[in-house]
Write a protein that holds these residues in place. Structure first.
Motif, mmCIF file in Angstrom:
data_model
loop_
_atom_site.group_PDB
_atom_site.id
_atom_site.type_symbol
_atom_site.label_atom_id
_atom_site.label_comp_id
_atom_site.label_asym_id
_atom_site.label_seq_id
_atom_site.Cartn_x
_atom_site.Cartn_y
_atom_site.Cartn_z
ATOM 1 N N PHE A 110 5.054 -69.991 -52.170
ATOM 2 C CA PHE A 110 3.934 -69.142 -51.726
ATOM 3 C C PHE A 110 3.051 -68.772 -52.913
ATOM 4 N N LYS A 111 3.672 -68.378 -54.010
ATOM 5 C CA LYS A 111 2.923 -67.983 -55.203
ATOM 6 C C LYS A 111 2.104 -69.154 -55.755
ATOM 7 N N ARG A 112 2.704 -70.349 -55.758
ATOM 8 C CA ARG A 112 1.972 -71.519 -56.266
ATOM 9 C C ARG A 112 0.828 -71.892 -55.326
ATOM 10 N N LYS A 113 1.032 -71.700 -54.019
ATOM 11 C CA LYS A 113 -0.040 -71.955 -53.047
ATOM 12 C C LYS A 113 -1.212 -71.004 -53.305
ATOM 13 N N LEU B 29 -5.174 -71.774 -54.417
ATOM 14 C CA LEU B 29 -6.350 -71.270 -53.687
ATOM 15 C C LEU B 29 -7.312 -70.546 -54.636
ATOM 16 N N ILE B 30 -6.746 -69.731 -55.533
ATOM 17 C CA ILE B 30 -7.596 -68.982 -56.478
ATOM 18 C C ILE B 30 -8.310 -69.947 -57.433
ATOM 19 N N LEU B 31 -7.560 -70.927 -57.954
ATOM 20 C CA LEU B 31 -8.138 -71.850 -58.937
ATOM 21 C C LEU B 31 -9.166 -72.794 -58.310
ATOM 22 N N LEU C 140 -10.669 -68.014 -52.797
ATOM 23 C CA LEU C 140 -10.455 -66.582 -52.510
ATOM 24 C C LEU C 140 -11.420 -65.743 -53.356
ATOM 25 N N PRO C 141 -12.737 -66.024 -53.273
ATOM 26 C CA PRO C 141 -13.673 -65.283 -54.131
ATOM 27 C C PRO C 141 -13.647 -63.791 -53.815
ATOM 28 N N GLY D 117 -11.200 -61.765 -54.624
ATOM 29 C CA GLY D 117 -9.837 -61.227 -54.631
ATOM 30 C C GLY D 117 -9.539 -60.596 -55.987
ATOM 31 N N ASN D 118 -8.458 -59.843 -56.057
ATOM 32 C CA ASN D 118 -8.142 -59.140 -57.311
ATOM 33 C C ASN D 118 -6.846 -59.587 -57.977
ATOM 34 N N ASN D 119 -6.367 -60.781 -57.632
ATOM 35 C CA ASN D 119 -5.182 -61.319 -58.309
ATOM 36 C C ASN D 119 -5.626 -62.288 -59.408
ATOM 37 N N PHE D 120 -5.367 -61.921 -60.668
ATOM 38 C CA PHE D 120 -5.684 -62.835 -61.769
ATOM 39 C C PHE D 120 -4.863 -64.115 -61.617
ATOM 40 N N PRO D 121 -5.448 -65.289 -61.896
ATOM 41 C CA PRO D 121 -4.637 -66.520 -61.878
ATOM 42 C C PRO D 121 -3.412 -66.424 -62.794
ATOM 43 N N LEU D 122 -3.577 -65.842 -63.980
ATOM 44 C CA LEU D 122 -2.438 -65.735 -64.906
ATOM 45 C C LEU D 122 -1.337 -64.851 -64.319
ATOM 46 N N LEU D 123 -1.720 -63.819 -63.562
ATOM 47 C CA LEU D 123 -0.720 -62.948 -62.942
ATOM 48 C C LEU D 123 0.061 -63.714 -61.876
ATOM 49 N N VAL D 124 -0.644 -64.530 -61.089
ATOM 50 C CA VAL D 124 0.041 -65.290 -60.035
ATOM 51 C C VAL D 124 0.960 -66.340 -60.662
ATOM 52 N N ASP D 125 0.492 -66.988 -61.724
ATOM 53 C CA ASP D 125 1.344 -67.941 -62.451
ATOM 54 C C ASP D 125 2.561 -67.220 -63.035
#
Length: 271
Positions: free
Chosen positions: A84-87, A91-93, A97-98, A100-108
């Motif tokens: 789920f996290k990688r999905k 989407l963010i990269l 999801l323009p 949104g407030n989740n940094f790509p580095l945080l999700v990684d």
């Protein structure tokens, strides 16, 4: 007292809570219209809360076979949240999801923690924990990156007007990036670098820095809880990163004892 049972329960109690909180943080970072992603995050929150509760019904006297089965159940749940996290990261990269407030580095970052947890469950069930010299290097490489990331997140989620705290966070980010590069160098020099004097110095140096960062996180957590600083950091996130620094220090203490020849109480577990 069974060391496999004690170690398994310790890992699951700590990391299932972390996974549960990741679900909440991701949900808070989604946009209102991301209803499907929000629902998935809520399901993961419920899953890991149930795992956390179940782990607390066991103790060190539990039949190891029951714990082995439990480890497998948890492994499946962790594999799902990792996917789920990688999905979400994808989407963010891809700019899907323009706003949104989740940094790509945080999700990684949260996906790396899920992968770490999943690997640990595999090691426990297969009975193949790393030898101490490898564990010392690999745990430090993993956790130093986690700590460096935390410093970056704190710096970016504090209000820009909190100049002094933002500067401190940036200094910690640079310090832990440097420590991470040092750890990677030691890793590349394996096995020749795995002497007791070098590993002892490595652990000692990292401990000093992690204690400073832990204290900074504790101060930030307390200030956020008392609403004394300006930020968009959730109080639970502030506590979450503090607990992970405490975890790293606990692991470093275990390594320290093992390297100095002190018999480590397996009930305290780690390596």
């Amino acid at each position: 007292m069974n060391a496999f049972v004690a170690r398994s329960l310790d890992e699951i109690r700590f990391w299932s809570r972390i996974m549960k909180e990741h679900s909440l943080f991701l949900k808070l970072g989604f946009r209102c219209e991301d209803t499907q992603l929000i629902r998935e995050a809520e399901q993961f929150y419920a899953t890991f809360e149930a795992i956390e509760n179940k782990a607390n019904t066991f103790d060190v006297g539990t039949d190891p076979q029951n714990i082995q089965r439990f480890n497998s159940e948890v492994h499946t749940a962790v594999s799902h949240i990792w996917a789920f996290k990688r999905k979400v990261l994808g989407l963010i990269l891809q700019c899907k999801l323009p706003g949104g407030n989740n940094f790509p580095l945080l999700v990684d970052h949260v996906s790396r923690e899920a992968n770490y947890f999943r690997n640990r469950l595999n090691e426990l069930n297969s009975g193949q924990l790393e030898p101490l010299p490898d564990a010392i290097i690999d745990e430090n490489v993993f956790f130093l990156k986690i700590m460096a990331d935390h410093a970056k997140f704190i710096g970016h989620l504090l209000d820009p007007s909190e100049r002094k705290l933002v500067d401190q966070a940036r200094e910690f980010s640079n310090e832990f990036d440097t420590l991470l590069f040092q750890a990677m160098d030691l890793s590349h020099m394996r096995p020749q670098s795995q002497t007791v004097p070098l590993l002892s110095q490595f652990v000692d140096e990292n401990k000093v820095s992690v204690k400073s960062l832990r204290d900074f996180k504790k101060t930030a957590r307390d200030l956020i809880e008392e609403c004394r600083i300006k930020s968009i950091i959730h109080p639970l996130l502030a506590d979450h990163v503090f607990r992970e620094a405490e975890r790293f220090l606990f692991i470093l203490d275990m390594f320290d004892k093992s390297l100095s020849g002190v018999k480590v109480n397996k009930r305290e577990i780690l390596f």
